[in-house]
Design a protein around this motif. Structure first.
Motif, PDB file in Angstrom:
ATOM      1  N   THR A   1      50.262   4.580 -12.853  1.00  0.00           N
ATOM      2  CA  THR A   1      51.713   4.494 -13.054  1.00  0.00           C
ATOM      3  C   THR A   1      52.118   4.758 -14.492  1.00  0.00           C
ATOM      4  OG1 THR A   1      51.599   2.106 -13.433  1.00  0.00           O
ATOM      5  CG2 THR A   1      51.951   2.872 -11.158  1.00  0.00           C
ATOM      6  N   ALA A   2      51.154   4.999 -15.353  1.00  0.00           N
ATOM      7  CA  ALA A   2      51.491   5.263 -16.758  1.00  0.00           C
ATOM      8  C   ALA A   2      52.338   6.524 -16.865  1.00  0.00           C
ATOM      9  CB  ALA A   2      50.205   5.427 -17.571  1.00  0.00           C
ATOM     10  N   THR A   3      53.335   6.471 -17.717  1.00  0.00           N
ATOM     11  CA  THR A   3      54.169   7.656 -17.948  1.00  0.00           C
ATOM     12  C   THR A   3      53.446   8.692 -18.776  1.00  0.00           C
ATOM     13  OG1 THR A   3      55.154   6.571 -19.879  1.00  0.00           O
ATOM     14  CG2 THR A   3      56.307   6.342 -17.776  1.00  0.00           C
ATOM     15  N   GLU A   4      52.367   8.272 -19.429  1.00  0.00           N
ATOM     16  CA  GLU A   4      51.555   9.214 -20.186  1.00  0.00           C
ATOM     17  C   GLU A   4      50.414   9.727 -19.316  1.00  0.00           C
ATOM     18  OE1 GLU A   4      52.164   6.178 -21.334  1.00  0.00           O
ATOM     19  OE2 GLU A   4      53.569   6.527 -22.979  1.00  0.00           O
ATOM     20  N   GLY A   5      50.023  10.951 -19.587  1.00  0.00           N
ATOM     21  CA  GLY A   5      48.849  11.487 -18.935  1.00  0.00           C
ATOM     22  C   GLY A   5      47.595  10.985 -19.630  1.00  0.00           C
ATOM     23  N   ILE A   6      46.547  10.753 -18.842  1.00  0.00           N
ATOM     24  CA  ILE A   6      45.262  10.306 -19.386  1.00  0.00           C
ATOM     25  C   ILE A   6      44.233  11.365 -19.021  1.00  0.00           C
ATOM     26  CG2 ILE A   6      43.506   8.502 -19.354  1.00  0.00           C
ATOM     27  CD1 ILE A   6      45.715   6.533 -18.586  1.00  0.00           C
ATOM     28  N   TRP A   7      43.523  11.847 -20.022  1.00  0.00           N
ATOM     29  CA  TRP A   7      42.608  12.974 -19.845  1.00  0.00           C
ATOM     30  C   TRP A   7      41.296  12.636 -20.560  1.00  0.00           C
ATOM     31  CZ3 TRP A   7      44.946  18.527 -20.178  1.00  0.00           C
ATOM     32  CH2 TRP A   7      44.040  19.457 -19.656  1.00  0.00           C
ATOM     33  N   VAL A   8      40.193  12.670 -19.792  1.00  0.00           N
ATOM     34  CA  VAL A   8      38.876  12.389 -20.360  1.00  0.00           C
ATOM     35  C   VAL A   8      38.019  13.645 -20.219  1.00  0.00           C
ATOM     36  CG1 VAL A   8      36.820  10.934 -20.263  1.00  0.00           C
ATOM     37  CG2 VAL A   8      39.072   9.949 -19.756  1.00  0.00           C
ATOM     38  N   LEU A   9      37.447  14.079 -21.342  1.00  0.00           N
ATOM     39  CA  LEU A   9      36.563  15.243 -21.361  1.00  0.00           C
ATOM     40  C   LEU A   9      35.125  14.785 -21.587  1.00  0.00           C
ATOM     41  CD1 LEU A   9      38.600  17.641 -23.690  1.00  0.00           C
ATOM     42  CD2 LEU A   9      38.618  17.600 -21.205  1.00  0.00           C
ATOM     43  N   ASP A  10      34.175  15.563 -21.040  1.00  0.00           N
ATOM     44  CA  ASP A  10      32.784  15.281 -21.363  1.00  0.00           C
ATOM     45  C   ASP A  10      32.402  16.060 -22.624  1.00  0.00           C
ATOM     46  OD1 ASP A  10      32.389  17.903 -20.619  1.00  0.00           O
ATOM     47  OD2 ASP A  10      31.426  17.434 -18.708  1.00  0.00           O
ATOM     48  N   LYS A  11      31.135  16.011 -22.964  1.00  0.00           N
ATOM     49  CA  LYS A  11      30.696  16.647 -24.215  1.00  0.00           C
ATOM     50  C   LYS A  11      30.841  18.167 -24.171  1.00  0.00           C
ATOM     51  CE  LYS A  11      25.852  16.917 -22.784  1.00  0.00           C
ATOM     52  NZ  LYS A  11      24.458  16.615 -23.153  1.00  0.00           N
ATOM     53  N   ASP A  12      30.903  18.744 -22.965  1.00  0.00           N
ATOM     54  CA  ASP A  12      31.072  20.193 -22.827  1.00  0.00           C
ATOM     55  C   ASP A  12      32.528  20.566 -22.642  1.00  0.00           C
ATOM     56  OD1 ASP A  12      28.285  20.634 -22.956  1.00  0.00           O
ATOM     57  OD2 ASP A  12      28.098  20.057 -20.837  1.00  0.00           O
ATOM     58  N   ASN A  13      33.429  19.643 -22.916  1.00  0.00           N
ATOM     59  CA  ASN A  13      34.881  19.853 -22.829  1.00  0.00           C
ATOM     60  C   ASN A  13      35.352  20.078 -21.399  1.00  0.00           C
ATOM     61  OD1 ASN A  13      35.093  19.720 -25.686  1.00  0.00           O
ATOM     62  ND2 ASN A  13      34.499  21.879 -25.818  1.00  0.00           N
ATOM     63  N   LYS A  14      34.561  19.617 -20.432  1.00  0.00           N
ATOM     64  CA  LYS A  14      34.975  19.695 -19.036  1.00  0.00           C
ATOM     65  C   LYS A  14      35.711  18.412 -18.653  1.00  0.00           C
ATOM     66  CE  LYS A  14      31.314  22.806 -17.436  1.00  0.00           C
ATOM     67  NZ  LYS A  14      30.170  22.984 -16.505  1.00  0.00           N
ATOM     68  N   THR A  15      36.649  18.582 -17.728  1.00  0.00           N
ATOM     69  CA  THR A  15      37.473  17.448 -17.313  1.00  0.00           C
ATOM     70  C   THR A  15      36.653  16.491 -16.466  1.00  0.00           C
ATOM     71  OG1 THR A  15      39.454  18.843 -17.330  1.00  0.00           O
ATOM     72  CG2 THR A  15      39.586  16.774 -16.126  1.00  0.00           C
ATOM     73  N   ARG A  16      36.489  15.269 -16.967  1.00  0.00           N
ATOM     74  CA  ARG A  16      35.751  14.243 -16.237  1.00  0.00           C
ATOM     75  C   ARG A  16      36.692  13.321 -15.472  1.00  0.00           C
ATOM     76  NH1 ARG A  16      31.839  10.993 -19.961  1.00  0.00           N
ATOM     77  NH2 ARG A  16      33.630   9.599 -20.257  1.00  0.00           N
ATOM     78  N   PHE A  17      37.896  13.123 -16.014  1.00  0.00           N
ATOM     79  CA  PHE A  17      38.889  12.284 -15.343  1.00  0.00           C
ATOM     80  C   PHE A  17      40.280  12.675 -15.827  1.00  0.00           C
ATOM     81  CE2 PHE A  17      41.827   8.699 -15.555  1.00  0.00           C
ATOM     82  CZ  PHE A  17      41.858   8.306 -14.227  1.00  0.00           C
ATOM     83  N   VAL A  18      41.220  12.696 -14.906  1.00  0.00           N
ATOM     84  CA  VAL A  18      42.654  12.764 -15.248  1.00  0.00           C
ATOM     85  C   VAL A  18      43.391  11.855 -14.281  1.00  0.00           C
ATOM     86  CG1 VAL A  18      42.728  15.095 -16.237  1.00  0.00           C
ATOM     87  CG2 VAL A  18      42.994  14.809 -13.783  1.00  0.00           C
ATOM     88  N   ASN A  19      44.463  11.244 -14.748  1.00  0.00           N
ATOM     89  CA  ASN A  19      45.277  10.468 -13.821  1.00  0.00           C
ATOM     90  C   ASN A  19      46.302  11.377 -13.155  1.00  0.00           C
ATOM     91  OD1 ASN A  19      47.007  10.883 -15.955  1.00  0.00           O
ATOM     92  ND2 ASN A  19      47.803   8.794 -16.010  1.00  0.00           N
ATOM     93  N   GLN A  20      47.003  10.806 -12.202  1.00  0.00           N
ATOM     94  CA  GLN A  20      47.950  11.612 -11.418  1.00  0.00           C
ATOM     95  C   GLN A  20      49.077  12.151 -12.298  1.00  0.00           C
ATOM     96  OE1 GLN A  20      47.706  12.537  -8.105  1.00  0.00           O
ATOM     97  NE2 GLN A  20      49.367  13.876  -8.751  1.00  0.00           N
ATOM     98  N   GLN A  21      49.483  11.359 -13.282  1.00  0.00           N
ATOM     99  CA  GLN A  21      50.569  11.813 -14.153  1.00  0.00           C
ATOM    100  C   GLN A  21      50.182  13.062 -14.919  1.00  0.00           C
ATOM    101  OE1 GLN A  21      53.572  10.969 -14.302  1.00  0.00           O
ATOM    102  NE2 GLN A  21      54.280  11.952 -16.159  1.00  0.00           N
ATOM    103  N   MET A  22      48.937  13.099 -15.395  1.00  0.00           N
ATOM    104  CA  MET A  22      48.479  14.274 -16.136  1.00  0.00           C
ATOM    105  C   MET A  22      48.459  15.501 -15.241  1.00  0.00           C
ATOM    106  SD  MET A  22      47.469  15.184 -19.178  1.00  0.00           S
ATOM    107  CE  MET A  22      48.415  16.674 -18.969  1.00  0.00           C
TER     108      MET A  22
END
Length: 917
Positions: free
Chosen positions: A368-389
């Motif tokens: 429910t966060a109004t901000e997007g949350i984006w987690v990258l691994d060491k190779d800059n690949k997307t490991r996690f994003v929330n629905q807002q992102m």
């Protein structure tokens, strides 16, 4: 010897543990089915109870005699659906129940008075609905998408019929909101009938009751061997940490016949307290638990069951009991016992629930966060994003997972992102703005708060980004910049941007003196007429089209600028020109393109422009000075007429400075009483006696001496200073005339003529001001003559007639000054209460030399006589002119033949001499 009961316990336990493997395999499959069956039956039972209550209440209403309208009110209040009666003609609500406002999300303290197409996602559906109702057809289950007051959409079914309500053609409408129906259908599907059948009371059982009977089979087992095994089993059961219960289905109410010590410790009951009782006492008063119903059904169906119950210890404290129940059958397949294995999982459930709540809390925060949350691994690949992102970029979460960060940016952002990611690997936290590329190709501007992630060994493991959408802010900043530097109407640079570029041109010529430039200041001629006649929309369209034509006069490759300063004023900066001739050629091109008409909303409009030109040279250091000189040249061009252009020279500046100084001095002149009133006699042509005076204002400048009216009156007209000057002259002359009337009572009649300017004549309180001056000076209104020009009357004939009538009602005499030099106003003369016509001096001067002038004066005198007006001839300078006027029977005359304008003292001496001319 072991007892028969001991043998039964052994047999039961042996069979129970033998079947435990089967129970475990079936447990998961059966559990889901049981939960659905239990939830379904509860829902059906609840619905039946609710329906039964409604039916009873409705039946009681039927027993009373209700009027149709009262019946409608009652049914509407009882209805679980929103109901409204709407006037088909006006859309006004004639009747509604209390469910209508909540349907549209309206607060209870507010009222909904009208149903319009605005409540429909597709406004055409409202028209379609009303048309169908007008045709007489009822509407049933009409699917529509409606809008709540906050704009959210929801689906509903509408049923409606035309009714006659309060003598108005109206529509009775019932709304049925759909989301809940869809959820129920999705839950029960086509199983509703089966669920209803299963939920019948006759199919429900309670507790562990069973009617099954059995007989204990004969045992052909060697007693000593069985006794040893039973003893071993009893020790195992006693040592078990799980509570174990054995019930006997052959006895009434399926009583407990065995519990182990773990059960006693778990519940606080000793074996003697529970043997012979049904297990239901452990539930206390909570016999309606869903798990209890599931357990009853399992016992009835003689099958295994796994449930979690809320039980109560002997001291009344609750605990959660995980219970495994298995039936025990004898060698002939007959049910003999049920064995239950239970475990106190209260702490486990509490810990699990606390963990679940924390996980749910964190999940809710992330999702429910109004901000997007984006987690990258060491190779800059997307490991996690929330629905807002994912929503920000227009993707689903699954589409983003595994993709590199570079997949969501354009080529411009690659180099920037590479540099920023290298800083993350260095352990740098920072916040910055960045532009992403959305799935649909649009840009997403975001503010990213970045933090590096490291593993336990301190190696770089990726990065965490908190992403805030600032696209609207970026667009707003862009719009602010555009509004700050560009004209909203034409899209051209505005004054701020033009002045900035002009400053750059000045700086450039300072560096390169041969790099000349020029500024053209352009103003449309008579643009106000277009606005006043055709309206501002047409005027705006003219300005837009003019801007396009001006741009066409310039070379697109040149570093030139066309700007709109405001109103109908435009400026052009011509860069890199050879001489002022280049600027003149552009001005001529502008005059040429303006010769073509402008087609504006069906109107064909012609217009011209006046242009001021100034050449940019090294002598200029301020952009404002250049614009000032271009403006000065523009107004000199306007003085020459329409469609002119003038190149600025220093004499224009000197003249402009002089006019400005004159205006400043004139403002002080009123305050310092530097103005003087002179009086020129008006003489009767027939008698040669003085009958009055014309008041003439002069300015006695402390440095320049006497300044003639022709020099300062136009400045006073332009600045509006003419109004206070007129008022001062009127007061002074009325007061002076009253003194002469008292000083020379035998000279009758004696009047004063005062000029009124066009601006003074248009003042809203003119009549009241003049009346006040007459009262303050005690001068009779008939002694005052007000002189106005033809142009003042023709400018607004209706308004002029009204003002003149009010002045005439006061007793004031009205004169038309300079008659014959303005517009041809002969057709208007009989419409206005004019007393005197003053023939302009241009006719009188050539009276004795030009026969045509004589004919014109004769015609004016004859016309005035026919209209009951007197005539005054101005500018009489010779005796021959006076003789001619006497022959023409002119009433009065004034001019240097009689006297030049005199101050009040000399005029008093003249009156005392009582001259006769």
């Amino acid at each position: 010897m072991f007892s028969l009961v001991s043998l039964a316990v052994y047999t039961t336990l042996a069979m129970a543990f033998t079947r435990s493997k089967v129970y475990t395999n079936q447990h998961q499959l059966n559990n889901n089915k049981k939960k659905l069956t239990s939830a379904t039956k509860e829902h059906i039972t609840s619905c039946k109870d609710t329906n039964q209550a409604l039916l009873q209440e409705l039946e009681s209403y039927k027993q009373s005699v209700l009027e149709p309208q009262e019946l409608l009110y009652s049914l509407a209040e009882l209805s679980p659906f929103p109901i409204v009666v709407v006037c088909l003609e006006s859309g006004n609500i004639l009747f509604k129940n209390q469910l209508l406002e909540p349907l549209f999300g309206i607060d209870s303290y507010k009222k909904l008075d009208k149903i319009t197409s605005e409540f429909y996602a597709n406004s055409a559906l409202w028209t379609q609905l009303t048309n169908k109702l007008y045709s007489g057809e009822p509407v049933k289950n009409f699917a529509v998408q409606l809008k709540k007051i906050n704009g959210n959409l929801f689906e509903a079914l509408i049923s409606a019929k035309v009714v006659n309500y309060e003598d108005k053609l109206a529509a009775l409408i019932v709304f049925n909101e759909q989301p809940r129906t869809k959820q129920i259908n999705a839950l029960f599907g086509d199983k509703t009938e089966d669920i209803n059948a299963q939920a019948k009371p006759e199919n429900l059982n309670s507790g562990f009751e069973t009617s099954t009977g059995s007989t204990i089979p004969a045992l052909a087992i060697e007693y000593q061997h069985l006794e040893a095994r039973l003893h071993l089993m009893e020790r195992a059961l006693a040592a078990s940490s799980n509570g174990i219960i054995l019930t006997d289905v052959n006895q009434p109410d399926n009583p407990i016949i065995y519990v182990n010590p773990a059960f006693e410790k778990m519940t606080g009951y000793c074996a003697g307290e529970v043997i012979g009782r049904n297990c239901r006492f452990l539930q206390g008063n909570e016999r309606d638990q869903a798990a209890v119903e599931e357990l009853r059904i399992a016992i009835q169906e003689q099958r295994e069951c796994h449930v979690i119950l809320r039980n109560y210890r002997k001291d009344g404290t609750p605990f959660w009991n995980e219970l495994y129940v298995a039936p025990v059958f004898d060698a002939f397949g007959c049910l003999t016992h049920f064995i239950g294995v239970q475990n106190d999982i209260t702490q486990h459930l509490e810990a699990t629930e606390a963990l679940r709540e924390r996980e749910e809390q964190y999940r809710r925060i992330v999702e429910t966060a109004t901000e997007g949350i984006w987690v990258l691994d060491k190779d800059n690949k997307t490991r996690f994003v929330n629905q807002q992102m994912a929503t920000m970029l227009g993707y689903t979460v699954d589409e983003m997972l595994g993709k590199t960060l570079f997949s969501f940016m354009d080529s411009e952002g690659l180099a920037i992102a590479t540099n920023l990611l290298s800083r993350r690997q260095q352990g740098i936290h920072e916040t910055h703005d960045f532009k992403f590329r959305c799935k649909d190709g649009s840009d997403l501007w975001a503010m990213i708060s970045c933090a590096p992630l490291f593993d336990e060994q301190g190696n770089y493991a990726g990065a965490l980004g908190m992403v805030t959408d600032i696209t609207d802010r970026k667009h707003m900043e862009k719009n602010l910049v555009r509004h700050a530097f560009y004209d909203a109407l034409t899209g051209l640079p505005n004054r701020v941007l033009f002045m900035c570029r002009l400053e750059q041109a000045i700086a450039r010529i300072k560096r390169c003196p041969d790099d000349l430039f020029a500024v053209l200041f352009l103003d449309l001629d008579r643009f106000k007429l277009v606005n006043d006649s055709l309206g501002h929309l047409v005027g705006d369209r003219l300005l837009v089209t003019l801007a396009q034509r001006l741009q066409s006069c310039l070379h697109p490759d040149d570093d030139d600028t066309v700007a709109r300063l405001g109103g109908d004023e435009f400026t052009i900066l011509l860069s890199h020109i050879q001489s002022v001739d280049d600027a003149i050629r552009v001005a001529e091109d502008i005059h040429q393109i303006l010769k073509s008409p402008f087609n504006l909303n069906g109107y064909e409009v012609f217009t011209t422009a006046s242009i001021g030109i100034v050449l940019g040279t090294t002598k200029y250091s301020q952009a404002a000075d250049l614009l000032r000189d271009a403006d000065t040249a523009l107004y000199r061009a306007k003085e020459q007429g329409q469609a002119w252009h003038m190149v600025f020279d220093t004499t224009m500046y000197d003249r402009a400075v002089a006019l400005l100084q004159l205006e400043t001095d004139l403002r002080w002149a009123i305050e310092r009483r530097e103005l003087r009133v002179l009086y020129q006699p008006i003489v009767s042509v027939a008698t040669g006696r003085i009958t009055g005076f014309e008041a003439l204002v002069r300015w006695q400048h402390p440095e320049r001496g006497l300044i003639p009216p022709a020099e300062f009156i136009p400045v006073a007209e332009e600045t509006g200073l003419i109004v206070p000057i007129d008022q001062w002259v009127l007061r002074e002359s009325c007061q002076q005339l009253r003194q002469w009337q008292l000083q020379f009572p035998d000279i009758k009649p004696l009047s004063i003529s005062v000029n009124l300017s066009g601006k003074h004549f248009s003042q809203p309180c003119l009549v009241e001001q003049i009346d006040q001056i007459l009262q303050q000076t005690n001068l009779a209104p008939s002694s005052l003559k007000l002189e106005i020009t033809e142009s003042v009357i023709i400018a607004s004939p209706e308004k002029a007639a009204s003002v003149l009538q009010q002045l005439k009602a006061l007793g004031i005499q009205l004169c038309i000054d300079d008659f014959g030099t303005g517009y041809s106003s002969l057709a208007y003369l009989h419409h206005f209460p004019i007393d005197v016509l003053k023939i302009d001096r241009s006719f009188v001067t050539r009276l004795d030399k030009n026969g045509e002038q004589l004919a014109i004066i004769r015609a004016i005198i004859t016309l005035a006589g026919n209209l009951g007006m007197s005539v005054v001839a101005e500018g009489v300078e010779t005796t021959d002119q006076l003789v001619q006027l006497r022959l023409l029977q002119c009433d009065q005359a004034q001019g240097y033949l009689f006297s030049q304008p005199l101050n009040s003292d000399k005029t008093s001496i003249l009156l005392a001499a009582r001259p006769q001319f």
